[in-house]
Enzyme design. Structure first.
Site, PDB file in Angstrom:
ATOM      1  N   ASP A  67       0.704  -1.159  -0.121  1.00 12.14           N
ATOM      2  CA  ASP A  67      -0.003  -0.049   0.027  1.00 12.14           C
ATOM      3  C   ASP A  67       1.036   1.078   0.069  1.00 12.14           C
ATOM      4  O   ASP A  67       2.274   1.270   0.018  1.00 12.14           O
ATOM      5  CB  ASP A  67      -1.219   0.100   1.201  1.00 12.14           C
ATOM      6  CG  ASP A  67      -0.261  -0.078   2.438  1.00 12.14           C
ATOM      7  OD1 ASP A  67       0.677   0.462   2.705  1.00 12.14           O
ATOM      8  OD2 ASP A  67      -0.875  -0.851   3.466  1.00 12.14           O
ATOM      9  N   ASP A  74      22.515  15.306   4.974  1.00  9.47           N
ATOM     10  CA  ASP A  74      23.700  15.703   4.699  1.00  9.47           C
ATOM     11  C   ASP A  74      24.477  14.618   3.990  1.00  9.47           C
ATOM     12  O   ASP A  74      25.329  14.865   3.126  1.00  9.47           O
ATOM     13  CB  ASP A  74      24.476  16.368   5.717  1.00  9.47           C
ATOM     14  CG  ASP A  74      24.602  15.387   7.149  1.00  9.47           C
ATOM     15  OD1 ASP A  74      24.225  14.437   7.038  1.00  9.47           O
ATOM     16  OD2 ASP A  74      25.275  16.061   8.081  1.00  9.47           O
ATOM     17  N   HIS A 120      25.808  14.617   0.281  1.00  6.59           N
ATOM     18  CA  HIS A 120      27.409  14.439   0.009  1.00  6.59           C
ATOM     19  C   HIS A 120      27.352  13.658  -1.053  1.00  6.59           C
ATOM     20  O   HIS A 120      28.250  13.802  -1.985  1.00  6.59           O
ATOM     21  CB  HIS A 120      27.884  13.715   1.372  1.00  6.59           C
ATOM     22  CG  HIS A 120      29.401  13.383   1.136  1.00  6.59           C
ATOM     23  ND1 HIS A 120      30.174  14.251   1.698  1.00  6.59           N
ATOM     24  CD2 HIS A 120      30.008  12.422   0.686  1.00  6.59           C
ATOM     25  CE1 HIS A 120      31.369  13.365   1.415  1.00  6.59           C
ATOM     26  NE2 HIS A 120      31.071  12.301   0.837  1.00  6.59           N
ATOM     27  N   GLU A 121      26.573  12.300  -1.131  1.00  8.39           N
ATOM     28  CA  GLU A 121      26.858  11.310  -2.097  1.00  8.39           C
ATOM     29  C   GLU A 121      26.216  11.903  -3.609  1.00  8.39           C
ATOM     30  O   GLU A 121      26.923  11.683  -4.560  1.00  8.39           O
ATOM     31  CB  GLU A 121      26.116  10.225  -1.834  1.00  8.39           C
ATOM     32  CG  GLU A 121      26.422   9.547  -0.495  1.00  8.39           C
ATOM     33  CD  GLU A 121      28.257   9.173  -0.193  1.00  8.39           C
ATOM     34  OE1 GLU A 121      28.790   9.164  -1.437  1.00  8.39           O
ATOM     35  OE2 GLU A 121      28.542   9.202   0.824  1.00  8.39           O
ATOM     36  N   HIS A 144      28.883  14.186  -5.060  1.00  5.24           N
ATOM     37  CA  HIS A 144      29.739  13.440  -5.823  1.00  5.24           C
ATOM     38  C   HIS A 144      29.372  13.204  -7.424  1.00  5.24           C
ATOM     39  O   HIS A 144      30.038  13.296  -8.394  1.00  5.24           O
ATOM     40  CB  HIS A 144      30.055  11.988  -5.356  1.00  5.24           C
ATOM     41  CG  HIS A 144      30.917  11.916  -4.287  1.00  5.24           C
ATOM     42  ND1 HIS A 144      32.341  12.759  -4.124  1.00  5.24           N
ATOM     43  CD2 HIS A 144      30.817  11.657  -2.986  1.00  5.24           C
ATOM     44  CE1 HIS A 144      32.916  12.711  -2.913  1.00  5.24           C
ATOM     45  NE2 HIS A 144      32.050  12.086  -2.344  1.00  5.24           N
ATOM     46  N   TYR A 179      39.838  11.305  -8.066  1.00  4.08           N
ATOM     47  CA  TYR A 179      39.727  10.747  -6.670  1.00  4.08           C
ATOM     48  C   TYR A 179      40.942  10.190  -6.068  1.00  4.08           C
ATOM     49  O   TYR A 179      41.155   9.450  -5.702  1.00  4.08           O
ATOM     50  CB  TYR A 179      38.477   9.752  -6.693  1.00  4.08           C
ATOM     51  CG  TYR A 179      37.865   9.830  -5.301  1.00  4.08           C
ATOM     52  CD1 TYR A 179      37.202  10.713  -4.756  1.00  4.08           C
ATOM     53  CD2 TYR A 179      38.138   8.752  -4.521  1.00  4.08           C
ATOM     54  CE1 TYR A 179      36.688  10.750  -3.756  1.00  4.08           C
ATOM     55  CE2 TYR A 179      37.302   8.600  -3.342  1.00  4.08           C
ATOM     56  CZ  TYR A 179      36.707   9.466  -2.864  1.00  4.08           C
ATOM     57  OH  TYR A 179      36.081   9.317  -1.612  1.00  4.08           O
ATOM     58  N   GLU A 202      35.993  15.386  -2.264  1.00  3.04           N
ATOM     59  CA  GLU A 202      35.405  15.092  -1.049  1.00  3.04           C
ATOM     60  C   GLU A 202      34.897  16.469  -0.434  1.00  3.04           C
ATOM     61  O   GLU A 202      33.776  16.372   0.515  1.00  3.04           O
ATOM     62  CB  GLU A 202      36.295  14.311  -0.006  1.00  3.04           C
ATOM     63  CG  GLU A 202      36.575  12.854  -0.336  1.00  3.04           C
ATOM     64  CD  GLU A 202      34.941  12.268  -0.041  1.00  3.04           C
ATOM     65  OE1 GLU A 202      34.322  12.517   0.986  1.00  3.04           O
ATOM     66  OE2 GLU A 202      34.741  11.271  -0.939  1.00  3.04           O
ATOM     67  N   ASP A 224      23.285  22.974  10.973  1.00  4.95           N
ATOM     68  CA  ASP A 224      24.704  22.962  11.585  1.00  4.95           C
ATOM     69  C   ASP A 224      25.952  22.809  10.524  1.00  4.95           C
ATOM     70  O   ASP A 224      25.507  22.879   9.282  1.00  4.95           O
ATOM     71  CB  ASP A 224      25.009  22.034  12.805  1.00  4.95           C
ATOM     72  CG  ASP A 224      24.781  20.539  12.277  1.00  4.95           C
ATOM     73  OD1 ASP A 224      25.263  20.252  11.006  1.00  4.95           O
ATOM     74  OD2 ASP A 224      24.137  19.684  12.874  1.00  4.95           O
ATOM     75  N   GLU A 242      28.215  20.196  10.690  1.00  5.29           N
ATOM     76  CA  GLU A 242      28.586  19.033  11.144  1.00  5.29           C
ATOM     77  C   GLU A 242      28.215  18.068   9.870  1.00  5.29           C
ATOM     78  O   GLU A 242      27.052  18.292   9.294  1.00  5.29           O
ATOM     79  CB  GLU A 242      28.243  18.482  12.514  1.00  5.29           C
ATOM     80  CG  GLU A 242      28.133  19.434  13.592  1.00  5.29           C
ATOM     81  CD  GLU A 242      29.861  19.927  13.691  1.00  5.29           C
ATOM     82  OE1 GLU A 242      30.652  19.202  14.114  1.00  5.29           O
ATOM     83  OE2 GLU A 242      29.953  21.220  13.473  1.00  5.29           O
ATOM     84  N   GLU A 263      25.680  13.967  11.532  1.00  4.55           N
ATOM     85  CA  GLU A 263      25.379  13.816  12.957  1.00  4.55           C
ATOM     86  C   GLU A 263      24.027  13.095  13.115  1.00  4.55           C
ATOM     87  O   GLU A 263      23.888  12.622  14.338  1.00  4.55           O
ATOM     88  CB  GLU A 263      24.876  15.243  13.301  1.00  4.55           C
ATOM     89  CG  GLU A 263      23.862  16.074  12.952  1.00  4.55           C
ATOM     90  CD  GLU A 263      24.115  16.665  11.419  1.00  4.55           C
ATOM     91  OE1 GLU A 263      23.174  17.504  11.084  1.00  4.55           O
ATOM     92  OE2 GLU A 263      25.207  16.615  10.957  1.00  4.55           O
ATOM     93  N   ASP A 303      29.682  12.569  17.992  1.00  8.58           N
ATOM     94  CA  ASP A 303      28.376  12.958  17.573  1.00  8.58           C
ATOM     95  C   ASP A 303      28.200  13.217  16.004  1.00  8.58           C
ATOM     96  O   ASP A 303      27.092  13.572  15.866  1.00  8.58           O
ATOM     97  CB  ASP A 303      28.041  13.897  18.622  1.00  8.58           C
ATOM     98  CG  ASP A 303      28.863  15.264  18.543  1.00  8.58           C
ATOM     99  OD1 ASP A 303      29.781  14.943  17.888  1.00  8.58           O
ATOM    100  OD2 ASP A 303      28.720  16.019  19.437  1.00  8.58           O
ATOM    101  N   ASP A 351      48.128   4.862  -1.409  1.00 11.21           N
ATOM    102  CA  ASP A 351      47.305   3.361  -1.036  1.00 11.21           C
ATOM    103  C   ASP A 351      46.817   3.666   0.327  1.00 11.21           C
ATOM    104  O   ASP A 351      46.161   2.731   0.943  1.00 11.21           O
ATOM    105  CB  ASP A 351      48.341   2.474  -0.666  1.00 11.21           C
ATOM    106  CG  ASP A 351      49.557   2.418  -0.227  1.00 11.21           C
ATOM    107  OD1 ASP A 351      49.855   3.833   0.598  1.00 11.21           O
ATOM    108  OD2 ASP A 351      50.123   1.758   0.217  1.00 11.21           O
ATOM    109  N   HIS A 409      39.633  11.831   2.298  1.00 13.56           N
ATOM    110  CA  HIS A 409      38.776  12.083   3.341  1.00 13.56           C
ATOM    111  C   HIS A 409      39.490  13.075   4.440  1.00 13.56           C
ATOM    112  O   HIS A 409      38.859  13.470   5.303  1.00 13.56           O
ATOM    113  CB  HIS A 409      38.075  11.087   3.874  1.00 13.56           C
ATOM    114  CG  HIS A 409      37.220  10.288   2.886  1.00 13.56           C
ATOM    115  ND1 HIS A 409      37.596   9.352   2.125  1.00 13.56           N
ATOM    116  CD2 HIS A 409      36.128  10.288   2.658  1.00 13.56           C
ATOM    117  CE1 HIS A 409      36.720   8.756   1.362  1.00 13.56           C
ATOM    118  NE2 HIS A 409      35.574   9.596   1.871  1.00 13.56           N
TER     119      HIS A 409
END
Length: 552
Positions: free
Chosen positions: A290, A369, A373-374, A377, A388, A397, A411, A413, A416, A429, A469, A476
């Site tokens: 449904d 977020d 973010h994704e 990209h 990358y 990134e 915020d 961050e 979170e 957090d 490597d 990141h």
């Protein structure tokens, strides 16, 4: 040291100024000041494009690719180019909201594209060429190269699959392009193979197979850590119990009955917002009996579907961008990926979300977020194409984090809303912080490559000189320096203007090989385009970079 192949193209606001010394425009790098333009050493962490400015622009007869190439040819000596009309192939032409037109060219040799070598020519609304920027492979311009492959595409595909231990069945058809690939001081004729798959070890691999010898030259995983159908309204409950209004669709399978799908086709010009389930080890459109998705199993999918639409709306309303490619490509998410999987990634087609382990993370689709973010990209892949690795990868990134914080604007961050209660109680957090990056530690493997503090860096003094490597050379980790620069700029001009400036830099000026220095100049130039020379916005854009040690 390895020899540097790419030579930066000067960026100018008109005809190139011959009087401005190169040393005045080189940015300070994390290891050492760059050497002269013609004799730089190869440094994958510090490929420094140059920006040169002049006050007056010469009016051109027309805005066209032929005119842009003619301009480059007329000024090839000053631009240090040999044969722009013969060696540059138009990749994209765009006109933006300011009335500026941008031509993006790929360097070629004997008609074969050179990986990462792009030149951009920018016109203003008065048909004046006001900027030229990019990178050029001078070795190829000055030397011959045999561009006839001896290895077939079929052989290259099999070699690539074996090199990354790809599963026998791929989720998407592999692709292969013949390119010239500069690597470790040498230009290689190569099959550029892209392999994308999910499974236990997901991959979005780019493998460069030497088209002469059949050997793998280089490889990297570009996973970036997704009957007539009529859309109707549905409801659902998210991971944290929020009630969501959803756009869904209804269909009648051949086996009979009616199912309700998390598939939204309500946006004109967009191929759809579609959410898939991977809990059975294969992709299946998330559906129910449904229009109400309120079971515990549904929650991750509800948030992925809802958040995807929020991000789509941001780009459409704030930047007039129609989906990730600006051409209405479907926005696709995958939930219930892996077991206790504490990650999310963009694989070139899908946003893919793990369910978390319940101790450190909850389902990662809970974070707006994270979704932003994704999806950023995806925007980057379809605009600047930032490679990358190392600084270009850290920029990749950083732009995802920055747009994540702009879209989820509660915020500064990141992540979170995906931290599990136990992680929060233990002091974790969020995943990263744009306002105070050093609030969180990096992984133990990265600590020896930094200044010893073991925290995310806020300044170039704290830069992590990581090998390729480890975290693809720090994509990141070092991204937090750019994150903090953006945060500081936003304190002076606000989120909306920050978003406009950074979006323009990403889609208009940056190229695949851009580094932190080029990002600084691209962002300042974007602020000039939008708000004018000497404006508070330009000062704020420059000030953010100055404060983190990325200086002129």
């Amino acid at each position: 040291m390895k020899k540097k192949i790419f030579v930066p193209i000067l960026i100018t606001t008109a005809l190139i100024s011959a009087s401005l010394p190169y040393s005045n425009v080189l940015a300070v790098q994390p290891e050492a000041q760059a050497e002269s333009v013609t004799a730089k050493k190869w440094n994958e962490n510090a490929n420094v494009p140059l920006f040169v400015k002049e006050k007056h622009a010469a009016k051109r007869s027309a805005v066209s690719s032929a005119d842009a190439l003619s301009f480059l040819n007329e000024n090839k000596t000053k631009l240090n180019m040999k044969n722009p009309q013969g060696n540059l192939k138009l990749k994209k032409k765009e006109t933006d909201e300011l009335g500026m037109t941008h031509f993006r060219y790929n360097q070629t040799k004997n008609g074969i594209p050179v990986e990462g070598a792009e030149v951009l020519v920018h016109y203003n609304e008065k048909n004046e060429i006001i900027a030229v920027n990019g990178t050029l492979n001078k070795q190829l311009e000055e030397n011959s190269l045999d561009t006839t492959p001896a290895v077939s595409v079929k052989t290259a595909l099999e070699t690539a699959k074996a090199s990354v231990d790809a599963p026998s069945t791929l989720d998407q058809l592999p692709s292969s392009d013949l390119v010239i690939y500069p690597f470790q001081g040498k230009n290689h004729l190569a099959h550029k193979v892209n392999l994308s798959f999910l499974g236990d070890e997901p991959g979005n691999w780019y493998v460069f197979v030497d088209a002469k010898t059949g050997k793998v030259i280089d490889q990297y995983n570009a996973i970036m850590h997704a009957d007539e159908i009529k859309t109707q309204k549905g409801v659902g409950i998210g991971v944290w119990g929020e009630h969501r209004q959803l756009h869904i669709s209804r269909s009648k399978p051949e086996r009979g009955g009616t199912v309700f799908n998390l598939a939204d086709y309500s946006h004109e010009g967009l191929e759809g917002i579609i959410t898939y389930d991977y809990s059975k080890g294969y992709l299946e459109v998330f559906h129910g009996k449904d229009a109400s998705f309120k079971d515990d199993f549904d929650r991750a999918a509800v948030d992925a579907h809802y958040n995807s639409e929020q991000v789509y709306e941001y780009y459409k309303h704030e930047h007039d961008r129609n989906s990730l490619d600006d051409n209405g490509m479907p926005i696709q998410s995958v939930v219930h990926y892996g077991e206790d999987y504490n990650n999310a990634f963009w694989n070139g087609t899908f946003m893919v979300y793990g369910d978390g382990d319940g101790e450190f993370m909850v389902p990662l689709s809970a974070g707006l977020d994270v979704a932003a973010h994704e999806m950023a990209h995806g925007v980057t892949s379809n605009s600047a194409g930032l490679v990358y690795r190392f600084q270009s990868g850290a920029l990749n990134e950083a732009f995802s984090d920055i747009f994540g914080a702009l879209i989820d604007d509660s915020d500064w961050e990141m992540g979170e809303d995906i931290m599990a209660p136990a992680a929060r109680e233990g002091g974790r957090d969020a995943l990263r912080s744009l306002s105070d990056p050093s609030r969180f530690p990096v992984g133990a493997a990265y600590v020896p490559y930094g200044n010893g503090d073991g925290m995310y860096p806020s300044h170039m003094d704290e830069y992590y000189d990581l090998p390729r490597d480890l975290d693809n050379g720090g994509v990141h980790i070092n991204s937090s320096i750019i994150n903090h620069a953006a945060y500081l700029t936003a304190q002076d001009i606000g989120r909306e203007k920050l978003g406009k400036i950074y979006y323009r830099a990403l889609t208009v000026y940056l190229t695949p090989d851009s580094d932190f220095s080029h990002a600084r100049e691209s962002i300042i130039q974007s602020a000039i385009d939008l708000y004018g020379e000497g404006s508070p916005e330009v000062a704020a854009a420059a000030g953010g970079f100055d404060s983190v040690g990325i200086t002129e």
